[in-house]
Design an enzyme around this catalytic site. Structure first.
Site, PDB file in Angstrom:
ATOM      1  N   GLU A   1       0.831  -1.202   0.000  1.00  0.00           N
ATOM      2  CA  GLU A   1       0.000   0.000   0.000  1.00  0.00           C
ATOM      3  C   GLU A   1       0.865   1.251   0.000  1.00  0.00           C
ATOM      4  O   GLU A   1       1.986   1.249   0.520  1.00  0.00           O
ATOM      5  CB  GLU A   1      -0.911   0.010   1.244  1.00  0.00           C
ATOM      6  CG  GLU A   1      -1.978  -1.070   1.158  1.00  0.00           C
ATOM      7  CD  GLU A   1      -2.899  -1.132   2.371  1.00  0.00           C
ATOM      8  OE1 GLU A   1      -4.100  -1.334   2.170  1.00  0.00           O
ATOM      9  OE2 GLU A   1      -2.428  -0.984   3.515  1.00  0.00           O
TER      10      GLU A   1
ATOM     11  N   SER B   1      12.535   5.285  14.842  1.00  0.00           N
ATOM     12  CA  SER B   1      11.362   4.856  15.616  1.00  0.00           C
ATOM     13  C   SER B   1      11.832   4.385  16.982  1.00  0.00           C
ATOM     14  O   SER B   1      12.170   3.228  17.174  1.00  0.00           O
ATOM     15  CB  SER B   1      10.650   3.721  14.880  1.00  0.00           C
ATOM     16  OG  SER B   1      10.149   4.202  13.655  1.00  0.00           O
ATOM     17  N   LEU B   2      11.841   5.295  17.932  1.00  0.00           N
ATOM     18  CA  LEU B   2      12.385   4.963  19.255  1.00  0.00           C
ATOM     19  C   LEU B   2      11.305   4.319  20.144  1.00  0.00           C
ATOM     20  O   LEU B   2      11.472   3.220  20.631  1.00  0.00           O
ATOM     21  CB  LEU B   2      12.983   6.213  19.911  1.00  0.00           C
ATOM     22  CG  LEU B   2      13.990   5.911  21.018  1.00  0.00           C
ATOM     23  CD1 LEU B   2      15.248   5.257  20.457  1.00  0.00           C
ATOM     24  CD2 LEU B   2      14.339   7.171  21.804  1.00  0.00           C
ATOM     25  N   HIS B   3      10.246   5.042  20.380  1.00  0.00           N
ATOM     26  CA  HIS B   3       9.075   4.536  21.120  1.00  0.00           C
ATOM     27  C   HIS B   3       9.292   4.233  22.602  1.00  0.00           C
ATOM     28  O   HIS B   3       8.320   4.006  23.327  1.00  0.00           O
ATOM     29  CB  HIS B   3       8.432   3.333  20.428  1.00  0.00           C
ATOM     30  CG  HIS B   3       8.068   3.583  18.991  1.00  0.00           C
ATOM     31  ND1 HIS B   3       7.346   4.687  18.582  1.00  0.00           N
ATOM     32  CD2 HIS B   3       8.344   2.881  17.855  1.00  0.00           C
ATOM     33  CE1 HIS B   3       7.183   4.635  17.267  1.00  0.00           C
ATOM     34  NE2 HIS B   3       7.785   3.561  16.802  1.00  0.00           N
TER      35      HIS B   3
ATOM     36  N   SER C   1      12.570   6.296   7.414  1.00  0.00           N
ATOM     37  CA  SER C   1      12.209   5.972   8.802  1.00  0.00           C
ATOM     38  C   SER C   1      12.653   4.553   9.119  1.00  0.00           C
ATOM     39  O   SER C   1      12.373   3.624   8.364  1.00  0.00           O
ATOM     40  CB  SER C   1      10.689   6.104   8.964  1.00  0.00           C
ATOM     41  OG  SER C   1      10.296   5.777  10.273  1.00  0.00           O
TER      42      SER C   1
ATOM     43  N   CYS D   1       2.207  -2.657  15.468  1.00  0.00           N
ATOM     44  CA  CYS D   1       2.118  -2.299  14.041  1.00  0.00           C
ATOM     45  C   CYS D   1       1.502  -3.440  13.256  1.00  0.00           C
ATOM     46  O   CYS D   1       1.975  -4.579  13.320  1.00  0.00           O
ATOM     47  CB  CYS D   1       3.516  -1.977  13.511  1.00  0.00           C
ATOM     48  SG  CYS D   1       3.544  -1.640  11.743  1.00  0.00           S
TER      49      CYS D   1
ATOM     50  N   CYS E   1      -0.286   5.552  10.150  1.00  0.00           N
ATOM     51  CA  CYS E   1       0.935   4.874  10.590  1.00  0.00           C
ATOM     52  C   CYS E   1       0.605   3.549  11.261  1.00  0.00           C
ATOM     53  O   CYS E   1      -0.193   3.513  12.194  1.00  0.00           O
ATOM     54  CB  CYS E   1       1.702   5.708  11.599  1.00  0.00           C
ATOM     55  SG  CYS E   1       1.972   7.389  11.101  1.00  0.00           S
TER      56      CYS E   1
ATOM     57  N   CYS F   1       3.544   8.540   1.044  1.00  0.00           N
ATOM     58  CA  CYS F   1       4.074   7.576   2.001  1.00  0.00           C
ATOM     59  C   CYS F   1       4.189   6.248   1.254  1.00  0.00           C
ATOM     60  O   CYS F   1       3.183   5.716   0.779  1.00  0.00           O
ATOM     61  CB  CYS F   1       3.120   7.465   3.184  1.00  0.00           C
ATOM     62  SG  CYS F   1       3.600   6.219   4.388  1.00  0.00           S
TER      63      CYS F   1
ATOM     64  N   ASN G   1      -2.295   4.529  16.621  1.00  0.00           N
ATOM     65  CA  ASN G   1      -3.446   4.167  15.791  1.00  0.00           C
ATOM     66  C   ASN G   1      -3.845   2.735  16.113  1.00  0.00           C
ATOM     67  O   ASN G   1      -2.983   1.885  16.276  1.00  0.00           O
ATOM     68  CB  ASN G   1      -3.084   4.290  14.309  1.00  0.00           C
ATOM     69  CG  ASN G   1      -2.788   5.724  13.923  1.00  0.00           C
ATOM     70  OD1 ASN G   1      -3.599   6.612  14.154  1.00  0.00           O
ATOM     71  ND2 ASN G   1      -1.604   5.962  13.375  1.00  0.00           N
TER      72      ASN G   1
ATOM     73  N   CYS H   1       6.761  -6.885   6.605  1.00  0.00           N
ATOM     74  CA  CYS H   1       7.906  -6.370   7.346  1.00  0.00           C
ATOM     75  C   CYS H   1       8.366  -7.455   8.313  1.00  0.00           C
ATOM     76  O   CYS H   1       7.546  -8.187   8.867  1.00  0.00           O
ATOM     77  CB  CYS H   1       7.511  -5.116   8.132  1.00  0.00           C
ATOM     78  SG  CYS H   1       8.896  -4.322   9.005  1.00  0.00           S
TER      79      CYS H   1
ATOM     80  N   CYS I   1       7.206  -5.336  15.236  1.00  0.00           N
ATOM     81  CA  CYS I   1       6.777  -4.451  16.331  1.00  0.00           C
ATOM     82  C   CYS I   1       5.319  -4.792  16.681  1.00  0.00           C
ATOM     83  O   CYS I   1       4.460  -4.801  15.791  1.00  0.00           O
ATOM     84  CB  CYS I   1       6.905  -2.985  15.919  1.00  0.00           C
ATOM     85  SG  CYS I   1       8.602  -2.537  15.473  1.00  0.00           S
TER      86      CYS I   1
ATOM     87  N   GLY J   1       7.115  -2.024   5.577  1.00  0.00           N
ATOM     88  CA  GLY J   1       8.503  -2.455   5.456  1.00  0.00           C
ATOM     89  C   GLY J   1       9.495  -1.642   6.248  1.00  0.00           C
ATOM     90  O   GLY J   1       9.215  -0.520   6.678  1.00  0.00           O
ATOM     91  N   GLU J   2      10.667  -2.229   6.426  1.00  0.00           N
ATOM     92  CA  GLU J   2      11.783  -1.560   7.080  1.00  0.00           C
ATOM     93  C   GLU J   2      12.764  -1.176   5.970  1.00  0.00           C
ATOM     94  O   GLU J   2      13.475  -2.042   5.435  1.00  0.00           O
ATOM     95  CB  GLU J   2      12.424  -2.505   8.109  1.00  0.00           C
ATOM     96  CG  GLU J   2      13.790  -2.097   8.617  1.00  0.00           C
ATOM     97  CD  GLU J   2      13.874  -0.650   9.122  1.00  0.00           C
ATOM     98  OE1 GLU J   2      12.948  -0.181   9.816  1.00  0.00           O
ATOM     99  OE2 GLU J   2      14.875   0.019   8.794  1.00  0.00           O
TER     100      GLU J   2
HETATM  101  N1  SAH Z   1       9.859   0.352   9.482  1.00  0.00           N
HETATM  102  C1  SAH Z   1       9.966   1.780   9.557  1.00  0.00           C
HETATM  103  C2  SAH Z   1       8.832   2.500   8.862  1.00  0.00           C
HETATM  104  C3  SAH Z   1       7.485   2.086   9.355  1.00  0.00           C
HETATM  105  S1  SAH Z   1       6.157   3.024   9.804  1.00  0.00           S
HETATM  106  C4  SAH Z   1      10.010   2.215  11.006  1.00  0.00           C
HETATM  107  O1  SAH Z   1       9.692   1.414  11.866  1.00  0.00           O
HETATM  108  O2  SAH Z   1      10.431   3.324  11.275  1.00  0.00           O
HETATM  109  C5  SAH Z   1       6.421   4.609  10.302  1.00  0.00           C
HETATM  110  C6  SAH Z   1       6.165   4.879  11.770  1.00  0.00           C
HETATM  111  O3  SAH Z   1       4.860   4.483  12.226  1.00  0.00           O
HETATM  112  C7  SAH Z   1       7.162   4.172  12.674  1.00  0.00           C
HETATM  113  O4  SAH Z   1       7.672   5.065  13.604  1.00  0.00           O
HETATM  114  C8  SAH Z   1       6.301   3.145  13.340  1.00  0.00           C
HETATM  115  O5  SAH Z   1       6.843   2.706  14.559  1.00  0.00           O
HETATM  116  C9  SAH Z   1       5.002   3.894  13.509  1.00  0.00           C
HETATM  117  N2  SAH Z   1       3.863   3.049  13.842  1.00  0.00           N
HETATM  118  C10 SAH Z   1       3.721   1.731  13.618  1.00  0.00           C
HETATM  119  N3  SAH Z   1       2.542   1.293  14.083  1.00  0.00           N
HETATM  120  C11 SAH Z   1       1.911   2.356  14.612  1.00  0.00           C
HETATM  121  C12 SAH Z   1       0.634   2.544  15.240  1.00  0.00           C
HETATM  122  N4  SAH Z   1      -0.209   1.536  15.406  1.00  0.00           N
HETATM  123  N5  SAH Z   1       0.308   3.787  15.645  1.00  0.00           N
HETATM  124  C13 SAH Z   1       1.163   4.822  15.462  1.00  0.00           C
HETATM  125  N6  SAH Z   1       2.379   4.709  14.883  1.00  0.00           N
HETATM  126  C14 SAH Z   1       2.753   3.486  14.459  1.00  0.00           C
END
Ligand code: SAH
Length: 374
Positions: free
Chosen positions: A116, A248-250, A225, A143, A367, A129, A324, A136, A140, A191-192
């Site tokens: 997509e 993507s630290l989180h 990203s 996701c 996202c 995007c 999300n 992927c 995570c 994807g990564e």
């Molecule tokens: N693989 C890459 C790009 C993926 S998506 C990465 O991880 O950076 C882009 C961003 O959306 C990332 O920061 C990812 O962690 C975030 N993301 C994934 N699932 C999400 C969700 N359910 N709600 C909000 N952000 C999310």
């Protein structure tokens, strides 16, 4: 046509770097540098300058239809376009929201794999995007893409074609707001990107090279990203491509990040941040730290405080993403008051913070929601 069935869901913590080998899609003009295009055209028995003409059609006029290539001899047209413009993406479905200014496109690749992309038009710019892999392997747990596992890497041209499709929709006036252009590309689809390094770098080069070689999008408008593949961040810093890096630290602590971003079991928070600072030192580009705020999981004030201490005085900003919803996940976005407190705490360290204006939630296009199901 044989179709690619998605892999089984990964078990928690499982990382997949390489997908099962598969047949590769046919070579496309966008896979090639200008020198390679000239060689390919010569091999087909045509004059090398035809490569420049084909490139102008594709990257400037966004055209790959032979009937419109009236500057090429009729006999050469079919031969060249058949050889260099194979169909890579077939539209399965398009969903729109925000009065048509946000569009999620579902594509079928030549082997049946689904990906997509999402176009988002704002008043002053349009962002595409894009996906870099079908599925992927980074797993995570919050996701949707990560939960489905890795199907395969995409090629350079498959990535570029997503941008060209968005550019065509904009140029034709299909998107409300009048004819427009793609200004930004974010590798935040499926994807990564750094796990598919070579194809992604090729795609970035095609995007930034001026016409006729490429699309002529500013490198500053492109964001890669990553979950934090440390060696690949190091390589990216040496490419001479001043793209924006988003990490993507989180979570600021290894204990929590090990579970939210499983790659953290390989490369720890401190190593990822060091790689990010090296990236800013080499490129002079501000790094973006992505942090999805998950209610009662990573949104405590003490975590904001710890994050602030780790990243203050660097060329950095934090992009908070309200979580999300994804199928089967028990997690939700933080309470508004917790989000505000998190922002304040970070700002008290002098760290710039923005909260992402998430688009496309209603069409599962935001996202982390891209699961590419029919
Ligand atoms: N693989 C890459 C790009 C993926 S998506 C990465 O991880 O950076 C882009 C961003 O959306 C990332 O920061 C990812 O962690 C975030 N993301 C994934 N699932 C999400 C969700 N359910 N709600 C909000 N952000 C999310």
């Amino acid at each position: 046509m044989s179709t690619v069935s998605p892999p089984g869901a990964p078990v928690p913590g499982q990382l997949t770097f390489v997908a099962r080998p598969r047949a590769k899609p046919a070579r496309h003009l966008a896979d090639l540098t200008m020198a390679e295009r000239r060689a390919a055209v010569a091999e087909l028995g045509e004059k090398p300058f035809r490569a420049d003409q084909l490139s102008r059609h594709y990257f400037e006029k966004l055209n790959s239809d032979p009937s419109l290539m009236t500057d090429l001899p009729a006999a050469a047209r079919e031969k060249l376009t058949t050889a260099l413009f194979p169909t890579l993406l077939t539209s399965v479905r398009e969903m729109t929201t925000d009065s048509g200014t946000t569009r999620k496109m579902l594509w079928r690749l030549f082997d049946g794999a689904l990906v997509e992309s999402v176009l988002m038009r704002y008043t002053d710019r349009t962002t595409m995007c894009v996906s870099s892999q079908a599925g992927c392997g980074m797993n995570c747990p919050f996701c949707a893409t990560g939960q489905a596992g890795l199907t395969r890497n995409m090629t350079t041209a498959e990535i570029v074609e997503q941008v060209v499709a968005g550019a065509r929709a904009l140029a034709s006036g299909d998107v409300p707001g009048g004819p427009g252009r793609v200004n930004n590309v974010v590798f935040m689809g499926m994807g990564e990107p750094l796990a598919n390094y070579k194809a992604v770098i090729g795609a970035v080069r095609r995007m930034v090279e001026p016409a006729p070689d490429g699309l002529g999008i500013s490198a500053r408008g492109i964001t890669v990203s990553t979950v934090g593949l440390v060696p690949a961040i190091g390589k990216l810093a040496d490419e001479g491509l001043p793209v924006t890096l988003a990490v993507s630290l989180h979570a600021p602590d290894d204990e929590l990040r090990d579970t939210l971003v499983p790659i953290n079991t390989r490369w720890k928070v401190a190593e990822v941040l060091d790689a990010a600072w090296e990236y800013t030192a080499k490129t002079k580009r501000r790094v973006s730290i992505e942090y999805a705020l998950i209610k009662d999981i990573n949104d405590q004030e003490w975590r904001a405080d710890l994050l602030g201490r780790l990243i203050k005085n660097q060329l950095v900003h934090v992009n908070l993403i309200p979580l999300n919803p994804t199928p089967g996940s028990k997690w939700t976005a933080s309470r508004p008051e917790d989000e505000r407190a998190f922002v304040r705490r970070l700002e008290s360290h002098g760290v710039p913070v923005t909260v992402r204006d998430t688009r496309g939630r209603e069409i599962d296009g935001a996202c982390g929601q891209l699961a590419a199901a029919e």
